[in-house]
Design an enzyme around this catalytic site. Structure first.
Site, short mmCIF file in Angstrom:
data_model
loop_
_atom_site.label_atom_id
_atom_site.label_comp_id
_atom_site.label_asym_id
_atom_site.label_seq_id
_atom_site.Cartn_x
_atom_site.Cartn_y
_atom_site.Cartn_z
N SER A 197 0.83 -1.02 -0.13
CA SER A 197 -0.26 -0.30 0.24
C SER A 197 1.16 1.26 -0.03
O SER A 197 2.02 1.42 0.16
CB SER A 197 -0.75 0.33 1.49
OG SER A 197 -0.16 -0.18 2.41
N LYS A 238 -1.43 5.67 -5.59
CA LYS A 238 -2.22 4.74 -7.12
C LYS A 238 -3.18 6.32 -6.84
O LYS A 238 -4.32 6.46 -7.91
CB LYS A 238 -3.29 4.02 -6.25
CG LYS A 238 -2.91 2.49 -6.35
CD LYS A 238 -3.86 1.97 -5.99
CE LYS A 238 -4.00 1.88 -4.95
NZ LYS A 238 -4.55 1.73 -3.78
N GLY A 239 -3.80 7.12 -5.66
CA GLY A 239 -5.01 8.21 -5.66
C GLY A 239 -4.18 8.82 -6.79
O GLY A 239 -4.77 9.52 -7.73
N ILE A 278 -8.21 -9.82 0.98
CA ILE A 278 -9.63 -9.98 1.00
C ILE A 278 -10.45 -9.46 0.37
O ILE A 278 -11.83 -9.82 -0.49
CB ILE A 278 -9.99 -11.34 2.04
CG1 ILE A 278 -8.70 -12.27 2.71
CG2 ILE A 278 -11.22 -11.57 2.09
CD1 ILE A 278 -9.10 -13.03 3.34
N CYS A 336 -12.27 26.68 11.62
CA CYS A 336 -13.44 26.07 12.15
C CYS A 336 -13.06 26.73 13.67
O CYS A 336 -13.39 27.02 14.58
CB CYS A 336 -13.43 24.85 11.59
SG CYS A 336 -14.99 24.27 11.88
N HIS A 351 -13.66 25.75 6.25
CA HIS A 351 -12.62 25.19 5.86
C HIS A 351 -11.69 25.14 5.02
O HIS A 351 -12.35 25.04 3.66
CB HIS A 351 -13.01 23.11 6.03
CG HIS A 351 -12.41 23.37 7.43
ND1 HIS A 351 -11.46 22.74 8.18
CD2 HIS A 351 -13.78 22.41 8.29
CE1 HIS A 351 -12.14 22.05 9.54
NE2 HIS A 351 -13.88 22.21 9.30
N GLU A 388 -9.21 25.19 3.44
CA GLU A 388 -7.71 24.51 3.13
C GLU A 388 -8.52 23.20 1.63
O GLU A 388 -7.98 23.22 0.80
CB GLU A 388 -7.59 23.67 4.13
CG GLU A 388 -8.15 22.63 5.04
CD GLU A 388 -8.55 23.25 6.24
OE1 GLU A 388 -9.35 24.28 5.74
OE2 GLU A 388 -9.02 22.56 7.15
N1 GLN Z 1 -15.86 20.93 17.05
C1 GLN Z 1 -15.54 21.96 16.57
C2 GLN Z 1 -17.67 21.74 15.89
O1 GLN Z 1 -18.07 21.00 16.52
C3 GLN Z 1 -15.25 22.32 14.88
C4 GLN Z 1 -15.14 21.28 14.75
C5 GLN Z 1 -14.24 21.18 13.51
O2 GLN Z 1 -13.00 22.48 13.92
N2 GLN Z 1 -14.38 21.12 11.83
O3 GLN Z 1 -18.58 23.33 15.62
#
Ligand code: GLN
Length: 535
Positions: free
Chosen positions: A15, A19-20, A151, A385, A513, A515
């Site tokens: 592994s 592959k990705g 498997i 977040c 997010h 990112e």
């Molecule tokens: N734990 C936090 C929430 O649920 C932040 C979640 C996160 O950072 N993805 O709001």
């Protein structure tokens, strides 16, 4: 209806061969010729989706626009093909079985015997075909997780065989990725494991059309011929896949060996022109010699790059734009909590700090200290977040004097009277699929006078979410009147999405997010601004 073409990517020997990346690079090359492509992942594990899998074992959960919680490979796909992937493109054995069993309980098989072949394989096949059909694809590249011989992977290999039988040879192609291990004592690369893995593929009725040989050293031409001879693949279709400095070189490397043309010929795609100019200019800025820029990452899974893959990639992409090689310094917030001098020193030495997303109590107090340090010392801070919630908690406790400020998530004992971050029960109904998590892309409106709006160059944005808790609106005024700007909110003004410390060079937190939307040659505006400030 158009007949989509299917390219399956299997892996042999071991592994972690990438592959990705092979799948994503293949799709990127085909996309460059104007084809409509996507990439799909078939994962042999029994979990229904990766949303609840441990980052220790599985790395980050990559979130899609439609709220799908997926494997980090989907992140590679999106970064390579720059097309949003949908939940249609992620299937696990667990999901397949649960659907088949549910149908059985509903009596939809009319009492017939349900078997792996044809029912489980049939369900997988339906999902592959549905993805290609619903997305109206010219080519769907399908990565099969795991290694040939596992498997749990067998039904997926059977699907390749069945689909070749059904759609015909010119519509289904198999790319096999293997390793040529290097023996230091005899100073040579060995082909036997590769031969055996192809033998194993053949046992499932599949013959590889194109092979990718991974190796850490240069592969002599003779060895590629040998692989071709023993595995019955023309030499020109045995591609060396030597370890490179950056994964973003790979589409160019593969196309140097005419991968696109080999596929076009084999799948009768016509006379295609592959244009990888964007990759060529982009890779130049990635590979050039650069000064280092050290960025602190104050997460929970220290040293575990995969758990923060998209965050790290995003910081690096922004670094490339500013001609810097970003190096990540891990900041252990439990040690910060314990006031470990070595860890505290890191706060000084790094150029900027990212507090990424996360769940649960561990290291939270240390994270709040990190935010406090950045705020008081004008150190660039990007909160993603959870990191954005942390930023609000520091501000509440240490600027506004709400000393017991907490998030409902961390306050198990109910000691705090001030849940500056809380769960909004009414949200439960509006969230997708009845879950309590706010998942996927939602629109956000930025205040036109905010730093964020300047960075984005617009005020209407869409970003991906994965969280349960929110900024508590009853504290809004108190924050806003003391230099903590609510810079972005949901269009109805109910949910705080972006926050900024006004009197600071760069202290921005977002409830989403960013990112997941960074691309190698197009860094995300918030990371771009953060890296610029760190410089
Ligand atoms: N734990 C936090 C929430 O649920 C932040 C979640 C996160 O950072 N993805 O709001």
């Amino acid at each position: 209806m158009k007949q989509s073409k299917f390219i399956f990517v299997t892996g042999g020997v071991c592994s972690s061969l990438g592959k990705g990346i092979v799948a994503a690079s293949t799709a990127a090359i085909l996309k460059s010729a104007g084809l409509k492509v996507s990439v799909m992942k078939l994962d042999p594990y029994l979990n229904v989706d990766p949303g609840t899998m441990s980052p220790f074992q599985h790395g980050e959960v990559f979130v899609l626009d439609d709220g799908g919680e997926t494997d980090l490979d989907l992140g590679h796909y999106e970064r390579f093909i720059d097309v949003p992937i949908t939940t249609l493109c992620t299937v696990t054995t667990g999901k397949v079985y649960s659907e088949v069993l549910e149908e059985e309980r509903e009596g939809r098989y009319l009492g017939g015997t349900i078997q792996i072949v044809p029912h489980i394989t049939g369900k997988i096949q339906q999902k592959v075909e549905k993805a290609a059909r619903d997305l109206d694809l010219d080519v769907l590249v399908v990565e099969i997780g795991g290694t040939v011989g596992d498997i749990e992977g067998e039904p997926f290999l059977e699907v390749i065989r069945e689909m070749r039988n059904k759609h015909g040879n010119k519509n289904v192609l198999c790319q096999h990725t293997t390793l040529l291990p290097y023996l230091a004592a005899s100073k040579e690369l060995k082909t036997k494991p590769t031969q055996l893995s192809v033998k194993e593929l053949r046992r499932s009725g599949i013959h590889p059309d194109i092979m990718f040989c991974r190796a850490d050293v240069e592969i002599p031409e003779k060895l590629l011929e040998k692989v071709g001879f023993f595995c019955d693949v023309p030499t020109e279709a045995v591609l060396p896949a030597e370890t490179v400095k950056s994964i973003y070189e790979i589409p160019l490397k593969f196309q140097k060996y005419n991968l696109g043309n080999l596929i076009a010929e084999r799948l009768e795609l016509g006379d295609l022109k592959f244009d990888l100019a964007e990759w060529e200019s982009g890779i130049e800025s990635i590979l050039s010699e650069k000064e280092e820029l050290v960025i602190g990452l104050a997460g929970k899974y220290n040293e575990l790059d995969d758990a923060y893959l998209s965050v790290i990639e995003s910081a690096k992409f922004a670094g490339y734009k500013h001609d810097r090689a970003v190096r990540i310094e891990w900041i252990d917030t439990e040690k910060i909590e314990a006031e470990d001098p070595k860890e505290l020193k890191k706060l000084e030495t790094v150029a900027g700090i990212v507090v990424p997303g996360g769940f649960g109590n561990r290291g939270i107090e240390g994270k709040i200290k990190v935010a406090q340090y950045c705020r008081e010392n004008n150190k660039p801070y990007l909160g993603l977040c959870l990191g954005s919630q942390i930023m609000a908690l520091d501000y509440a406790r240490n600027v506004l004097g709400i000393t017991d400020a907490d998030s409902e998530e961390f306050d198990d004992t109910g000691k705090s009277k001030n849940h500056v971050i809380h769960f909004i029960p009414e949200q439960r109904d509006i969230r997708r699929k009845g879950g309590t998590m706010r998942l996927g892309a939602y629109p956000c409106v930025l205040d036109k006078d905010s730093k964020s709006a300047k960075l984005y160059g617009k005020t209407e944005i869409s970003e991906r979410h994965r969280h349960r808790y929110e900024f508590n609106n009853s504290y809004r005024e108190q924050f806003e009147s003391s230099g903590f700007k609510i810079a972005g909110e949901s269009p109805d003004g109910q949910l705080v999405e972006v926050v900024e410390v006004v009197d600071h060079p760069f202290m921005i937190g977002c409830q989403y997010h960013p990112e997941f939307l960074s691309r190698p040659f197009r860094p995300h505006p918030l990371f771009d601004g953060f890296i610029q400030a760190s410089l």
